[in-house]
Write an enzyme that holds these catalytic residues in place. Structure first.
Site, PDB file in Angstrom:
ATOM      1  N   ASP A   1      -3.948 -12.900   4.476  1.00 29.82           N
ATOM      2  CA  ASP A   1      -5.238 -12.466   5.019  1.00 29.82           C
ATOM      3  C   ASP A   1      -6.398 -12.885   4.112  1.00 29.82           C
ATOM      4  O   ASP A   1      -7.562 -12.634   4.422  1.00 29.82           O
ATOM      5  CB  ASP A   1      -5.266 -10.946   5.284  1.00 29.82           C
ATOM      6  CG  ASP A   1      -4.689 -10.135   4.138  1.00 29.82           C
ATOM      7  OD1 ASP A   1      -4.431 -10.711   3.060  1.00 29.82           O
ATOM      8  OD2 ASP A   1      -4.503  -8.910   4.328  1.00 29.82           O
TER       9      ASP A   1
ATOM     10  N   ASP B   1      -3.180 -11.060  -1.670  1.00 30.50           N
ATOM     11  CA  ASP B   1      -3.602 -10.467  -0.393  1.00 30.50           C
ATOM     12  C   ASP B   1      -5.093 -10.128  -0.518  1.00 30.50           C
ATOM     13  O   ASP B   1      -5.568  -9.806  -1.609  1.00 30.50           O
ATOM     14  CB  ASP B   1      -2.785  -9.185  -0.181  1.00 30.50           C
ATOM     15  CG  ASP B   1      -2.915  -8.569   1.200  1.00 30.50           C
ATOM     16  OD1 ASP B   1      -1.935  -8.626   1.957  1.00 30.50           O
ATOM     17  OD2 ASP B   1      -3.991  -7.997   1.498  1.00 30.50           O
TER      18      ASP B   1
ATOM     19  N   HIS C   1      -6.526  -7.582   0.386  1.00 31.46           N
ATOM     20  CA  HIS C   1      -6.674  -6.154   0.054  1.00 31.46           C
ATOM     21  C   HIS C   1      -6.124  -5.857  -1.343  1.00 31.46           C
ATOM     22  O   HIS C   1      -5.267  -6.580  -1.848  1.00 31.46           O
ATOM     23  CB  HIS C   1      -5.927  -5.298   1.094  1.00 31.46           C
ATOM     24  CG  HIS C   1      -6.427  -5.471   2.505  1.00 31.46           C
ATOM     25  ND1 HIS C   1      -5.819  -6.321   3.418  1.00 31.46           N
ATOM     26  CD2 HIS C   1      -7.482  -4.912   3.140  1.00 31.46           C
ATOM     27  CE1 HIS C   1      -6.480  -6.272   4.567  1.00 31.46           C
ATOM     28  NE2 HIS C   1      -7.501  -5.423   4.433  1.00 31.46           N
TER      29      HIS C   1
ATOM     30  N   HIS D   1       0.806  -1.240   0.000  1.00 35.26           N
ATOM     31  CA  HIS D   1       0.000   0.000   0.000  1.00 35.26           C
ATOM     32  C   HIS D   1       0.835   1.286   0.000  1.00 35.26           C
ATOM     33  O   HIS D   1       0.285   2.356  -0.312  1.00 35.26           O
ATOM     34  CB  HIS D   1      -0.923   0.054   1.224  1.00 35.26           C
ATOM     35  CG  HIS D   1      -1.950  -1.031   1.285  1.00 35.26           C
ATOM     36  ND1 HIS D   1      -2.837  -1.270   0.265  1.00 35.26           N
ATOM     37  CD2 HIS D   1      -2.232  -1.945   2.256  1.00 35.26           C
ATOM     38  CE1 HIS D   1      -3.631  -2.291   0.605  1.00 35.26           C
ATOM     39  NE2 HIS D   1      -3.277  -2.715   1.799  1.00 35.26           N
TER      40      HIS D   1
HETATM   41  C1  TV7 Z   1      -0.808  -5.391   3.613  1.00 41.96           C
HETATM   42  N1  TV7 Z   1      -8.289  -2.537   8.685  1.00 41.96           N
HETATM   43  C2  TV7 Z   1      -2.574  -4.131   4.913  1.00 41.96           C
HETATM   44  C3  TV7 Z   1      -4.031  -3.933   5.259  1.00 41.96           C
HETATM   45  C4  TV7 Z   1      -4.285  -2.568   5.864  1.00 41.96           C
HETATM   46  C5  TV7 Z   1      -5.707  -2.371   6.327  1.00 41.96           C
HETATM   47  C6  TV7 Z   1      -7.558  -1.457   8.568  1.00 41.96           C
HETATM   48  C7  TV7 Z   1      -7.422  -2.032  10.661  1.00 41.96           C
HETATM   49  C8  TV7 Z   1      -7.032  -2.028  12.063  1.00 41.96           C
HETATM   50  C9  TV7 Z   1      -6.025  -1.161  12.455  1.00 41.96           C
HETATM   51  C10 TV7 Z   1      -5.625  -1.146  13.803  1.00 41.96           C
HETATM   52  C11 TV7 Z   1      -6.265  -2.022  14.716  1.00 41.96           C
HETATM   53  C12 TV7 Z   1      -7.610  -2.864  12.999  1.00 41.96           C
HETATM   54  C13 TV7 Z   1      -9.069  -4.641  13.549  1.00 41.96           C
HETATM   55  C14 TV7 Z   1      -8.206  -2.938   9.961  1.00 41.96           C
HETATM   56  C15 TV7 Z   1     -10.113   3.450   7.587  1.00 41.96           C
HETATM   57  C16 TV7 Z   1      -9.591   3.128   8.917  1.00 41.96           C
HETATM   58  C17 TV7 Z   1     -10.307   2.142   9.805  1.00 41.96           C
HETATM   59  C18 TV7 Z   1      -7.783   2.174  12.610  1.00 41.96           C
HETATM   60  C19 TV7 Z   1      -8.360   1.470  13.806  1.00 41.96           C
HETATM   61  N2  TV7 Z   1      -7.238  -2.861  14.287  1.00 41.96           N
HETATM   62  C20 TV7 Z   1      -2.300  -5.292   3.970  1.00 41.96           C
HETATM   63  C21 TV7 Z   1      -5.941  -0.963   6.779  1.00 41.96           C
HETATM   64  C22 TV7 Z   1      -7.351  -0.735   7.284  1.00 41.96           C
HETATM   65  C23 TV7 Z   1      -4.615  -0.297  14.259  1.00 41.96           C
HETATM   66  N3  TV7 Z   1      -7.571   0.657   7.512  1.00 41.96           N
HETATM   67  O1  TV7 Z   1      -2.983  -5.153   2.736  1.00 41.96           O
HETATM   68  C24 TV7 Z   1      -4.240  -0.294  15.584  1.00 41.96           C
HETATM   69  O2  TV7 Z   1      -8.593  -3.711  12.616  1.00 41.96           O
HETATM   70  O3  TV7 Z   1      -9.786   0.562   7.167  1.00 41.96           O
HETATM   71  C25 TV7 Z   1      -8.805   1.214   7.453  1.00 41.96           C
HETATM   72  C26 TV7 Z   1      -8.866   2.699   7.782  1.00 41.96           C
HETATM   73  C27 TV7 Z   1      -9.063   4.238   9.755  1.00 41.96           C
HETATM   74  C28 TV7 Z   1      -8.113   3.693  10.812  1.00 41.96           C
HETATM   75  N4  TV7 Z   1      -8.801   2.719  11.675  1.00 41.96           N
HETATM   76  C29 TV7 Z   1      -9.373   1.599  10.882  1.00 41.96           C
HETATM   77  O4  TV7 Z   1      -2.740  -6.498   4.533  1.00 41.96           O
HETATM   78  C30 TV7 Z   1       0.105  -5.544   4.759  1.00 41.96           C
HETATM   79  N5  TV7 Z   1      -7.039  -1.104   9.764  1.00 41.96           N
HETATM   80  C31 TV7 Z   1      -5.859  -2.005  16.045  1.00 41.96           C
HETATM   81  C32 TV7 Z   1      -4.864  -1.142  16.487  1.00 41.96           C
HETATM   82 ZN    ZN Z   2      -4.058  -7.304   3.306  1.00 35.92          ZN
HETATM   83 CA    CA Z   3      -4.859  -8.405  -3.544  1.00 34.04          CA
END
Ligand code: TV7
Ligand code: ZN
Ligand code: CA
Length: 378
Positions: A266, A178, A180, A143
């Site tokens: 994942d 992945d 995502h 990403h």
């Molecule tokens: C490659 N989903 C990376 C995948 C990145 C996904 C997201 C979380 C998450 C973050 C945490 C956490 C989480 C249980 C899950 C819009 C938001 C919503 C943060 C809470 N628990 C790959 C990124 C994705 C951080 N982000 O492709 C700290 O889930 O959906 C979002 C963004 C804003 C930020 N919040 C989530 O697999 C390596 N994050 C617990 C603690």
């Molecule tokens: Zn992922």
């Molecule tokens: Ca993918």
């Protein structure tokens, strides 16, 4: 081994930094670098390391990182620490760091140059021609953007590794399983015909506004981006009813000279962030299928948030790469307690989970995607 394994051995190089498991995104963060150390220990105890060339990667230099990232962003990544993050709040905001997804943690820059060093060393090894397959499970952070962190990713090692392969090859195929969308890699090569990107991902999860089927690349890159958006509950058989014909068509029409597979775990059943229903064997069948084309193959990690599944998946995929079988009972290992209550390598898919991909919708996606790919023919 998955069906169709040809039993032929490959020369495999494996890159692992023994300190990678010590980096922490934060206690409750989903991303756990420890899973890389767990994978390594399983490979050791299964005696798979003996069948590969095992390397400790050299760390990437800031010049290496700037082959894709902006100088300002890399200078900032090098400078930011948990102690100065408050003073640098303005820059943190600009570069999307210090959010929940991309926190500042101790050794952040070292972590980045370690996982990126692994992917760059692995790509260089393939360029030399001294290995058929090179593996870096700590990479695949797909990403990261030119001037920003995103979705747990700070430096885009996949983009940098592909750039390294392009020094020696005309065309590189990037495949991303992945759960995502591989948005950072797609974006980096959206306008070029020297890289084709193919991502399979779940609809309606992060990154939300990318990875649509009509995003096909532009300019020279038109028809060189492929996006397969899937619904929850997809099974091994239905996944491969798309994966295999799509990849076969790409191979035939695009004729890549090197392959990069981002193996984000994942997309397995029971992942807390994804909702697919793939088994480890189904996931590994993607590795086996790409391997069967006998082209230089770079295997990268990526996501994977069920900490007992990731090491089992990547250990098995390493064994598939090498061409050895693994007994289903896990050997005793330093993380044995994580693998209870069954202590086996393989799990069945989730029974009774609805596959929300209908035969009709899958057929529609397949036809559309194959049609797009055929447009780069001639
Ligand atoms: C490659 N989903 C990376 C995948 C990145 C996904 C997201 C979380 C998450 C973050 C945490 C956490 C989480 C249980 C899950 C819009 C938001 C919503 C943060 C809470 N628990 C790959 C990124 C994705 C951080 N982000 O492709 C700290 O889930 O959906 C979002 C963004 C804003 C930020 N919040 C989530 O697999 C390596 N994050 C617990 C603690
Ligand atoms: Zn992922
Ligand atoms: Ca993918």
């Amino acid at each position: 081994l998955p069906s169709g394994a040809d039993g032929k051995k490959r020369e495999v190089s494996y890159y692992y930094d023994p300190l990678i498991g010590n980096y922490h995104y934060g206690s409750d963060h989903s991303m756990k670098p420890l899973r890389i150390a767990m994978t390594h220990d399983l490979l050791h105890k299964y005696r798979v390391l003996n069948n590969m060339q095992v390397f400790k990667p050299t760390k990437a230099t800031s010049d290496d990182l700037c082959q894709f990232h902006s100088d300002e962003y890399i200078r900032f990544l090098k400078r930011i620490t948990p102690d100065n993050a408050r003073e640098l709040a303005g820059l943190c905001k600009i570069y999307n760091i210090n959010t929940n997804d991309c926190p500042v943690f101790d050794g952040l820059y070292d972590y980045c140059i370690s996982y990126t060093g692994g992917s760059l060393s692995a790509a260089a090894r393939l360029n030399e021609g001294s290995s058929d397959i090179a593996i870096n499970w700590s990479g695949g952070l797909h990403h990261a953007k030119c001037s920003a962190a995103s979705g747990f990713c700070y430096v885009n090692d996949a983009v940098l590794a592909i750039t390294e392969l392009l020094k020696h090859r005309q065309r590189v195929l990037y495949v991303d399983i992945d759960v995502h969308h591989g948005d950072g890699v797609e974006e980096a090569f959206y306008q070029t015909d020297r890289v084709m990107t193919v991502s399979f991902h779940q609809r309606k999860i992060f990154p939300y506004n990318t990875g649509f089927i009509n995003h096909i690349g532009s300019d020279q890159g038109k028809y060189h981006a492929v996006n397969v958006r899937l619904d929850e509950g997809i099974t091994d058989d239905t996944y491969h009813s798309l994966f295999k014909p799509i990849i076969s068509k790409v191979m035939e029409v695009y004729r890549p000279e090197a392959l990069v597979l981002q193996c984000g775990a994942d997309s397995l059943a029971r992942d807390p962030l994804g909702s697919f229903n793939l088994t480890i064997k189904g996931h590994a069948e993607c590795v086996n299928f790409l391997r069967s084309f006998n082209l230089p193959l770079l295997l990268l990690g990526g996501g994977g948030y069920c900490i007992r599944n990731v090491p089992r998946c990547w250990a098995y995929e390493t064994a598939v790469a090498v061409g050895v079988e693994l007994q289903n009972d896990l050997p005793s290992n330093d993380f044995y307690a994580y693998f209870g209550p069954h202590y086996t390598l393989h799990d069945p898919p989730i029974k009774g989970l609805e596959n929300r991909n209908s035969t009709r919708s899958l057929e529609k996606i397949k036809t559309r995607v194959l049609d797009n790919i055929s447009k780069l023919e001639h």
